[in-house]
Design an enzyme around this catalytic site. Structure first.
Site, short mmCIF file in Angstrom:
data_model
loop_
_atom_site.label_atom_id
_atom_site.label_comp_id
_atom_site.label_asym_id
_atom_site.label_seq_id
_atom_site.Cartn_x
_atom_site.Cartn_y
_atom_site.Cartn_z
N GLY A 50 0.58 -1.44 0.12
CA GLY A 50 -0.15 0.05 -0.02
C GLY A 50 0.83 1.28 -0.10
O GLY A 50 2.03 1.33 0.19
N CYS A 51 0.00 2.48 -0.31
CA CYS A 51 0.98 3.70 -0.32
C CYS A 51 1.48 4.07 0.68
O CYS A 51 2.86 4.33 0.89
CB CYS A 51 0.12 4.72 -0.95
SG CYS A 51 -1.52 4.81 -0.30
#
EC number: 1.2.1.38
Lengths: 346, 346, 346, 346
Positions: free
Chosen positions: B149-150
């Site tokens: 995920g970012c």
């Protein structure tokens, strides 16, 4: 309300702080702005320089002559860059004339000022006359009000309820503070160019912001074992607003409910501090244009960290609005006079 | 470079992640996008829906038929919302077909997934086949890549050098993370309305973001005594970019120079990680549109807190770019292939 | 494609145009940037000044010595403020060395230049060697390319199909053009301060923009009876992008369908001009970062006004991208080489 | 000033217009808001839904019962979407109760309304009772005020001085109008998603905006030969503000000085209209938050086009502020009462 009109002079009219004083004082029912003063030679009618003031103010800045100001006004606001009032304040202080100083010149002791502002401080006998006054905890005992800085205001209001009860773990007070551009003033620098701010986010003066000693000095008065805070400041790509995220640990474990109650109790009679419902966090927009500080809490039982969010409008609560609140105190007006403002929602 | 063309299929084309894959893969010298797939019925030519793709792609989304995809493509990207790939991945996994999954479905163990995503996890025998792969620390041993995920990417890259050496004080890891709007996707909610984002700053999911377990799970692999982090996420009024401010203490005191050297050593052969000069902090703008993670450090000897700043483009390094980097690894290409991008300065 | 490498020198590297050339040329498969040149003394490694270039370029600006440039490069780009190339271009022109000039110095005849730029023009014999080259209508007959201005490019592409057929009512050509901030460059002025741009919209240089004579000069070549245009320019609170709204009447009434067809025919083989479906209007976002000009039309049968919308990225199609397109022509490359870029959607 | 308190009810409280009425009326010295009314079932305390109202209003929306409203209030504001008041207004009109309607339902004749709003109009006998009232040219002869639309207000104030003297060339009135996002309301659509607005500029409803017939209808009353205008609307990536660029030709040639004088004469006694110095053009920021319309002119002797710029805050002068100005007229208050506001400069 005392119906006598307060005559106000403002020194330092070309910065954002001075303009915000003009905006807010226009609707203050007990104030008349008698004169505005530049520290430069510039002397154009104010609404020519600032078209948004057209038809509202017909004033032209004049040189700041203390004698003349003391004759015509009841109080003077310094809305000047740091390094100005420390040199200009003497005649006002010696005459016991009321001064509200929005600059940093009288907020710190001489040694801290020299360290953090890298300038010669005001003489000690003048510093002794000034009083640092967080308006929501105001205690009237000075003619010279050192109005708090914007970051300091938001941070102190976030921490006051815990510090006043000595609850903070003094080694783990972490403040991640963010501000809109107006906090940095009007000067033309690479870092204020639109292209460098818009669609960007930048941390600056990490561990070096001049509001750090101002915060620790006040915290120490509440909780003497606090000597330092971990404090960083970042620039938000917006015009106004401060968002302080404070992460703190406590000496003894308290329930989330108890923590919430401490904040509600501390601020229950303070009209400008709004404590949000537990676990609800305020956003910047809800205070812009107003003198409110909105505060929300959420506790993490895993990490034992309490997150405290405090939002203010840096130009109002963080500068001109708090200065007017301090003025209202000086003149025994209701502290909300002229400051009952609602944020633009859209 | 291997000159064979890699045929790519993309499932989930209407979200920002899928569009970013199309943007980046267009200039990847070894890739041909053979098909795009919607999970809804919508089947309009892609450049009609998205005029920015006009004259660049002539593709119309078709239903995602695994058999057909495995016949025509060499690898499939899932760029879907959470809850999709866990149900669709089975035929690909059982056929040992290469999958790069940008969603969160295969990043956590079953129990953590159920807790944080509030959905039924994928069956255990499928989860066992997937490998969480932070591309800059890639170790090839799976056909099924769970792309990070970012927020997790930016945070893990900020902490990796210290965690890998077991240096972090595990009780005081404070992460204040901020992201631009694209991180929250295209769904129309009150919180994505322009008026609520612009000129605002909002903290959301404090202590509840689903990237928290993803981060602790990876940190734990590096430094096993880490069980939790203090982690909050806020929305910046910008389109793209993540700015992670990490405040950490260390078990033993290290000089600022030593800390800087640890980061430089860890990242010296990693082309996408740029460590800034000591005490210089990166800003978001310098990585937008690129696969870089830029990292800067500054140490506060008073508080003993080290501030680590990590910035990435959430759509590139935090999603599509890292996915392509992982694809490059799978196909034994230079990991920078197709990803040598410079940020727009202005 | 010609596989020979083109050695490029760039004069004027500290402005946005020069940085954009560096960004785009990095991925041009036939170009090597051999040297960059400042017009000031500043000589720091470029990635120190601009961290976004770190690990991508290892170049330090050197003084612009024409002889040296002509020995080491095949073409030189001037990306300088107005008033520089007119004085520096002589040795290049006299040597028939290839020059692409992004500044305004060689776009106008001497008298118009003196009037609109308020500077002494280049000598006539040098002006005679330069060719104003709107790249999408390129005709190769000069070593010295005067690359069009950003507003001029967007406006000319909006009007070309009608002007080329002599259809415009020459007394009613109204252009309301808007640009993002990067069009105004890096100089620090009150009008580029974030506070004055953000949440604002300002018209500037109404009827006085220096691109006006550039536009009328080119229109006149297509439709000789055009002597003037009503042209205003405004500043959008965004980083990049030009949006031209053109309102025109025609000499003879044509159906909306016929007008649409004229545009589609004119631009059918021009890869960078995308004509939208009838009555569909492009927005700025769909071209940012790319060399596209997207054009849409809508006709009002009541007022007889045709609205033409033309959008470009002022830094790409309006400056560096068009310059590279012109370079591709000079070197007989496909004009799209190095310029096949897709806008970031989110 | 009449010291009697005006009791106000507001129908349609969840939109931006209703919230802006609450913001402005809070500081109106002669107003008390007695009740707020939703058209949906939602009935949460208003400051729970909108934290910016916390401690300022303790009101909960109740159903809009006309009889009850007429008993408790002196005037009702409709701040509803189009299509509501036309069905709800009847009992108020029949009782000659004062209504100020911010929606479009009573601005047009029945046939125009049906055409442009694509809804069944109010019955003719009700329409006959309503009066379209541009507040700065107010003539009191109705109990039912149809408050003008935002674009219409800015455009009519730009053109009034010329139209009232019949000076406009009726075939060449070109209006390029731009508005901030709040003009489009709170509904969640793709076009209001932050990513689609920010860093973008989009033209919408070209030649189809429902304010077009409203403008021509009023212009026609001033200059009967005007039958149509060329009118387009675009979305600015800002929260508030309208910027109208009007390009007009005149029947007879007038000097720039004469044109300037016509504007100054027309607006000399209108406190909310500020005519800028000749060739000085206003920007949006100078009116945000206020009821001002600022107007500037610049004439192009080459093209014979006069450019007129008119800026307003769409939520104040374009909606709630003008509605209060109209209310002040109805109650014989000074029209500036409660509306003496200065824009935030920074």
């Amino acid at each position: 309300m005392n119906k006598k009109i307060i005559n106000v002079a403002i020194i330092g009219i070309t910065g954002y702080g001075g303009l915000e004083l003009l905006r807010l004082l226009y609707n203050h029912p007990a104030v008349h702005v008698v004169s505005i003063h530049n520290t430069s030679d510039h002397a154009e009618e104010i609404s020519t320089t600032y078209p948004h003031l057209k038809s509202m103010y017909n004033l032209t800045p004049i040189p700041a002559d203390p004698l003349h100001i003391m004759q015509s006004a009841d109080v003077v606001f310094f809305s000047t860059s740091s390094g100005i009032s420390k040199d200009m304040a003497q005649p006002f202080i010696e005459a016991n004339f009321l001064v509200i100083d929005l600059s940093g010149d009288f907020r710190l002791n001489a040694s801290e000022y020299a360290t953090w502002y890298k300038k010669t401080p005001a003489p000690q006998h003048l510093l002794d006359q000034a009083k640092y006054s967080l308006a929501d905890f105001y205690q009237n005992d000075s003619h010279y009000i050192a109005n708090p800085g914007c970051y300091a205001t938001a941070t102190l209001l976030a921490l006051a309820p815990l510090a006043q009860q000595g609850l903070l773990d003094e080694e783990n007070i972490i403040i991640d503070a963010k501000s809109g551009m107006s906090g940095a003033g009007k000067s033309l620098t690479t870092s204020s160019h639109f292209i460098n701010v818009n669609e960007n986010f930048t941390m600056y003066k990490a561990n070096h912001h001049q509001h750090i000693p101002e915060i620790t000095q006040q915290l120490k008065q509440w909780q003497p074992n606090i000597n330092h805070i971990q404090f960083t400041t970042s620039l938000l790509p917006i015009n106004r607003g401060i968002f302080v995220s404070a992460y703190v640990k406590l000496h003894s474990e308290l329930s989330a409910d108890s923590l919430q109650k401490i904040y509600e109790d501390t601020y229950q009679n303070k009209p400008f501090i709004r404590v949000m419902t537990q676990d609800q966090l305020p956003n910047i927009k809800q205070v812009i244009g107003t003198n409110f500080a909105d505060i929300g809490l959420t506790y993490n039982p895993d990490t034992k960290y309490l997150t405290i969010i405090s939002v203010i409008d840096n130009m109002v609560k963080g500068a001109a609005g708090q200065a007017i609140q301090n003025m209202n105190h000086l003149f025994d007006l209701d502290e909300t006079t002229g400051l009952e403002l609602i944020a633009q929602y859209a």
